[in-house]
Design an enzyme around this catalytic site. Structure first.
Site, PDB file in Angstrom:
ATOM      1  N   ASP A  93       9.878  11.555   6.035  1.00 28.06           N
ATOM      2  CA  ASP A  93       8.545  12.168   5.979  1.00 28.06           C
ATOM      3  C   ASP A  93       7.455  11.103   6.122  1.00 28.06           C
ATOM      4  O   ASP A  93       7.740   9.919   6.223  1.00 28.06           O
ATOM      5  CB  ASP A  93       8.383  12.945   4.666  1.00 28.06           C
ATOM      6  CG  ASP A  93       8.271  12.018   3.457  1.00 28.06           C
ATOM      7  OD1 ASP A  93       8.825  10.898   3.488  1.00 28.06           O
ATOM      8  OD2 ASP A  93       7.603  12.411   2.489  1.00 28.06           O
ATOM      9  N   TRP A 147      14.752   0.207   6.453  1.00 31.51           N
ATOM     10  CA  TRP A 147      13.556   1.052   6.292  1.00 31.51           C
ATOM     11  C   TRP A 147      13.956   2.520   6.392  1.00 31.51           C
ATOM     12  O   TRP A 147      15.096   2.815   6.805  1.00 31.51           O
ATOM     13  CB  TRP A 147      12.515   0.711   7.382  1.00 31.51           C
ATOM     14  CG  TRP A 147      11.110   0.985   6.909  1.00 31.51           C
ATOM     15  CD1 TRP A 147      10.290   1.983   7.309  1.00 31.51           C
ATOM     16  CD2 TRP A 147      10.415   0.244   5.904  1.00 31.51           C
ATOM     17  NE1 TRP A 147       9.108   1.908   6.614  1.00 31.51           N
ATOM     18  CE2 TRP A 147       9.159   0.863   5.744  1.00 31.51           C
ATOM     19  CE3 TRP A 147      10.714  -0.862   5.116  1.00 31.51           C
ATOM     20  CZ2 TRP A 147       8.209   0.403   4.823  1.00 31.51           C
ATOM     21  CZ3 TRP A 147       9.777  -1.319   4.202  1.00 31.51           C
ATOM     22  CH2 TRP A 147       8.540  -0.688   4.073  1.00 31.51           C
ATOM     23  N   GLU A 173      -5.823   1.784  -1.207  1.00 27.76           N
ATOM     24  CA  GLU A 173      -4.981   2.952  -0.986  1.00 27.76           C
ATOM     25  C   GLU A 173      -5.169   3.996  -2.084  1.00 27.76           C
ATOM     26  O   GLU A 173      -5.244   5.187  -1.829  1.00 27.76           O
ATOM     27  CB  GLU A 173      -3.516   2.496  -0.946  1.00 27.76           C
ATOM     28  CG  GLU A 173      -2.528   3.612  -0.706  1.00 27.76           C
ATOM     29  CD  GLU A 173      -1.105   3.077  -0.696  1.00 27.76           C
ATOM     30  OE1 GLU A 173      -0.603   2.659  -1.761  1.00 27.76           O
ATOM     31  OE2 GLU A 173      -0.484   3.056   0.379  1.00 27.76           O
ATOM     32  N   GLU A 211       7.634   8.166   3.925  1.00 25.74           N
ATOM     33  CA  GLU A 211       8.805   7.319   4.153  1.00 25.74           C
ATOM     34  C   GLU A 211       9.799   7.355   3.006  1.00 25.74           C
ATOM     35  O   GLU A 211      10.523   6.407   2.764  1.00 25.74           O
ATOM     36  CB  GLU A 211       8.373   5.860   4.391  1.00 25.74           C
ATOM     37  CG  GLU A 211       7.159   5.725   5.252  1.00 25.74           C
ATOM     38  CD  GLU A 211       6.908   4.304   5.704  1.00 25.74           C
ATOM     39  OE1 GLU A 211       6.432   3.497   4.913  1.00 25.74           O
ATOM     40  OE2 GLU A 211       7.221   4.008   6.873  1.00 25.74           O
ATOM     41  N   GLU A 212       9.804   8.457   2.285  1.00 24.94           N
ATOM     42  CA  GLU A 212      10.672   8.534   1.108  1.00 24.94           C
ATOM     43  C   GLU A 212      11.737   9.607   1.234  1.00 24.94           C
ATOM     44  O   GLU A 212      12.787   9.500   0.613  1.00 24.94           O
ATOM     45  CB  GLU A 212       9.830   8.852  -0.138  1.00 24.94           C
ATOM     46  CG  GLU A 212       8.884   7.753  -0.521  1.00 24.94           C
ATOM     47  CD  GLU A 212       7.950   8.137  -1.659  1.00 24.94           C
ATOM     48  OE1 GLU A 212       7.333   7.234  -2.225  1.00 24.94           O
ATOM     49  OE2 GLU A 212       7.812   9.340  -1.967  1.00 24.94           O
TER      50      GLU A 212
END
Ligand SMILES: *[C@@H]1O[C@H](CO)[C@@H](O)[C@H](O)[C@H]1NC(C)=O
Ligand SMILES: *[C@@H]1O[C@H](CO)[C@@H](O)[C@H](O)[C@H]1NC(C)=O
Ligand SMILES: *[C@@H]1O[C@H](CO)[C@@H](O)[C@H](O)[C@H]1NC(C)=O
Ligand SMILES: *[C@@H]1O[C@H](CO)[C@@H](O)[C@H](O)[C@H]1NC(C)=O
Ligand SMILES: *[C@@H]1O[C@H](CO)[C@@H](O)[C@H](O)[C@H]1NC(C)=O
Ligand SMILES: *[C@@H]1O[C@H](CO)[C@@H](O)[C@H](O)[C@H]1NC(C)=O
Ligand SMILES: *[C@@H]1O[C@H](CO)[C@@H](O)[C@H](O)[C@H]1NC(C)=O
Ligand SMILES: *[C@@H]1O[C@H](CO)[C@@H](O)[C@H](O)[C@H]1NC(C)=O
Length: 612
Positions: A203, A147, A428, A206-207
């Protein structure tokens, strides 16, 4: 929540499918949308919190899931960031009068104590590193897959959520409860922020690995209010005192002179990202005026950034076609986004509204609006005769500007309203060309973002975090963060036990909308069909089978797809065939098989196949 590039690289995600099932909410006034949607959104949040939320029967008490969606995308995890932002929203709703929420707040805090102690791939509590772990399993155990980690905003946001409740307890004389239960947990999170703020982080999406405006802004806030809580309780937080000004100093470097650079990272992007507006609203302080150094929502910097940010989506989404500057648009994460097709997000569009409601609150409170050369382009879009200078509330232009910005802000929430389905559920994202809801269903953060924006519109604002006493920027920035000390928080027995929750039980959907995706390279004129051994799949008929759409077929992405509504729990066999000018070619054996989900809260599913 997890919109990670890692995830996108490993699976074919459900593409934006047809709009045929999308029934928008009845078009009425924004006021009526908000009054209908508010209880739905609050229930949507509570449904996603264990152990008694209706979509969370496998979820531990006090654990917040990102969404009940278990595949494409799988968001059936608990993210520290999403959970903390959601709980901050619930604490503010509780303080504003919804007393039913206190039990879930206590459960979250108790669970946070044990989650802090879980060893995980980021580390453990001994040196604090485990606190930077972004997500956990729904039963409050470690997630051990690969992750984007660590994510250093989580401890700051969790401290902020808990401090909001701690301050409520203190104002009710319950100092010793705060001291024994909440302070030990908060102290670990503060120690983490003070020790690790100057190291890189993933960030909030998550990228991106680097430094993130959102993360730095919420870290500053956490240490400022953490120190205030320490002082109130008769403790001290020396590391808060030494590091907060240095974080503020670093925060200034995100200002480019005309907008907020969302990330320091080598990622080839423009740097415009709703991360900035979300950071601005997460650090709004109703007592801090329009201060630029803390990027208050009505500051010249934050308003200039609002324009750059929202304008960046005008040409990107066809939903926004021909909507000119100064009129609200659908807002995504960042203009280069391709995750699930790269679409507007409900929480991003709500954030654009919320920043403006915060600003309006502040202007009314201080009785003036100051326009500088930095903020002038923002104001000119909504009020063409705006000029630099100060407009006092006795000036008629003051009311005209307030009214114009209110219309503009309402425009963003009206876009949320327009693309919310008739049952009020929020996914989302909403699709960039047609606006139907897509990606993870029942997204906790989408609901929380709507609730906070609606509260600010009603002039319900959160308590001050002390921003006005924490805006002196050191003349030189330096970074030599101290090593913190970390101790397990073990006391979780509340003097008044959390009341038994009365949330509704789980109910499975009757039908699930299943998108079948088949990757196959075809020639002009070819058609791809789906057939199988149930009536909905035409009992294997070749004359009557279901034609897939090539609408999103690209040379780089040979996608055929269709969407069918099937009863939950149905099991069947199926295959695809090709029709080339009347010549039928079936896929090779074996037959494919599939069972439609019966999980609570899962109303969409995606089947990803490749020609066999
Ligand atoms: C937690 O959930 C995971 C995934 O479902 C499972 O593998 C694990 O055994 C569970 N752990 C506990 C302690 O229940
Ligand atoms: C650490 O702080 C210094 C001083 O503000 C800054 O120049 C540097 O970019 C920071 N690095 C990170 C990763 O935060
Ligand atoms: C709790 O703390 C507040 C702030 O320090 C103080 O005014 C109050 O007297 C304290 N109450 C009790 C019961 O100790
Ligand atoms: C936008 O304006 C152009 C030029 O006037 C027009 O051709 C186009 O159809 C418009 N698009 C939409 C979505 O209204
Ligand atoms: C607005 O500008 C005036 C004049 O420069 C200044 O005195 C006042 O403090 C400013 N008000 C705010 C709220 O920033
Ligand atoms: C499909 O098969 C089912 C069960 O064998 C049957 O009841 C149904 O009539 C069939 N439908 C068609 C369109 O052939
Ligand atoms: C296959 O294509 C031919 C014409 O190219 C058409 O007449 C026929 O109906 C198609 N078959 C199916 C099953 O749709
Ligand atoms: C696939 O299903 C068809 C229709 O039921 C059947 O005739 C065929 O034998 C099946 N193929 C295999 C490999 O089981």
């Amino acid at each position: 929540m997890a919109k990670t590039a890692l995830l996108a690289a490993f699976s074919i995600l459900c593409i934006a499918h047809s709009s045929s099932d999308f029934v928008p909410r009845a078009t009425g006034s924004l006021d009526s949308f908000i009054s209908n949607e508010t209880p739905i959104a609050l229930q949507g949040v509570l449904n996603n919190i264990g152990s008694s939320g209706s979509f969370s029967e496998e979820v531990s008490e006090g654990v917040v899931i990102a969404s009940p969606s278990k595949q494409d995308p799988n968001y059936f995890y608990s993210w520290t960031r999403d959970s903390a932002l959601t709980l901050k929203c619930l604490v503010d709703e509780f303080i504003a009068g919804n007393s039913d929420l206190e039990s879930v707040i206590k459960e979250y805090i108790s669970t946070s104590a044990s989650i802090q102690g879980i060893s995980n791939p980021s580390g453990d509590l001994s040196d604090g590193k485990g606190l930077g772990e972004p997500k956990f399993m729904v039963n409050a155990t470690a997630f051990t897959g690969s992750w984007g980690r660590p994510q250093r905003d989580g401890p700051a946001l969790r401290a902020t959520a808990m401090i909001a409740y701690a301050n409520y307890l203190i104002s009710n004389g319950e100092n010793s409860t705060v001291d024994s239960i909440i302070w030990p947990i908060v102290q670990n999170d503060l120690a983490y922020v003070a020790q690790y703020w100057n190291e890189t982080t993933f960030d909030l999406w998550e990228e991106v690995q680097g430094s993130s405006f959102f993360t730095t802004a919420v870290q500053h806030r956490a240490l400022v209010q953490g120190n205030a809580l320490a002082t109130t309780l008769g403790h001290s937080c020396a590391n808060c005192v030494s590091q907060a000004p240095q974080i503020l100093c670093f925060l200034q470097s995100y200002w480019t002179g005309s907008s907020i650079l969302a990330n320091f990272a080598d990622n080839g992007r423009s740097g415009v990202d709703v991360n900035s507006a979300i950071g601005v609203i997460a650090t709004f302080d109703p007592e801090a005026g329009c201060d630029d150094t803390t990027f208050q929502p009505c500051s010249a910097r934050a308003l200039a950034n609002h324009k750059v940010l929202t304008d960046s989506f005008r040409d990107v989404f066809s939903l926004n076609a021909n909507i000119s500057a100064g009129t609200a648009v659908a807002v995504g994460r960042y203009p280069e986004d391709v995750f699930q097709g790269g679409n507007p997000w409900y929480l991003a569009t709500s954030a654009a509204a919320e920043q403006l409601y915060d600003a309006i609150y502040q202007w009314k409170k201080q009785g003036s609006i100051n326009i500088t050369s930095i903020s002038l382009p923002f104001f000119k879009d909504v009020y063409s005769s705006a000029a630099t200078g100060s407009y006092s509330s006795s000036d008629s232009a003051f009311n005209d500007i307030i009214s114009a910005v209110t219309t503009y802000a309402d425009g963003y929430l009206s876009i949320v309203a327009q693309y919310t389905p008739s049952d009020g559920t929020l996914t989302e994202q909403f699709q960039r060309d047609e606006g139907f809801p897509i990606s993870a269903s029942g997204l906790t953060w989408s609901y929380a973002a709507f609730l906070t924006a609606a509260a600010r519109r009603a002039s319900t604002v959160p308590a001050s975090w002390g921003g006005s006493n924490a805006n002196t920027v050191p003349s030189t920035c330096s970074a030599s963060p101290p090593t913190g000390s970390y101790t397990s928080a073990t006391e979780t027995s509340w003097p008044t036990a959390p009341a038994t929750s009365t949330r509704p039980a789980c109910s499975a959907p009757s039908d699930v909308s299943v998108t079948f995706q088949e990757i196959i390279s075809t020639n002009e004129g070819d058609e791809i069909y789906l057939a199988g051994n149930i009536e909905a799949l035409k009992n294997w008929s070749t004359t009557n089978a279901i034609l897939l759409s090539a609408k999103d077929y690209r040379s780089a992405d040979n996608l055929w797809y269709t969407e069918l509504s099937l009863p939950a729990g149905t099991s069947f066999e199926y295959k695809f065939f090709k029709n080339t000018s009347g010549t039928i070619t079936w896929e090779d054996d074996p037959n494919r098989s599939y069972t439609v989900s019966q999980d609570c809260g899962v109303s969409t599913a995606c089947v990803n196949d490749e020609w066999q």
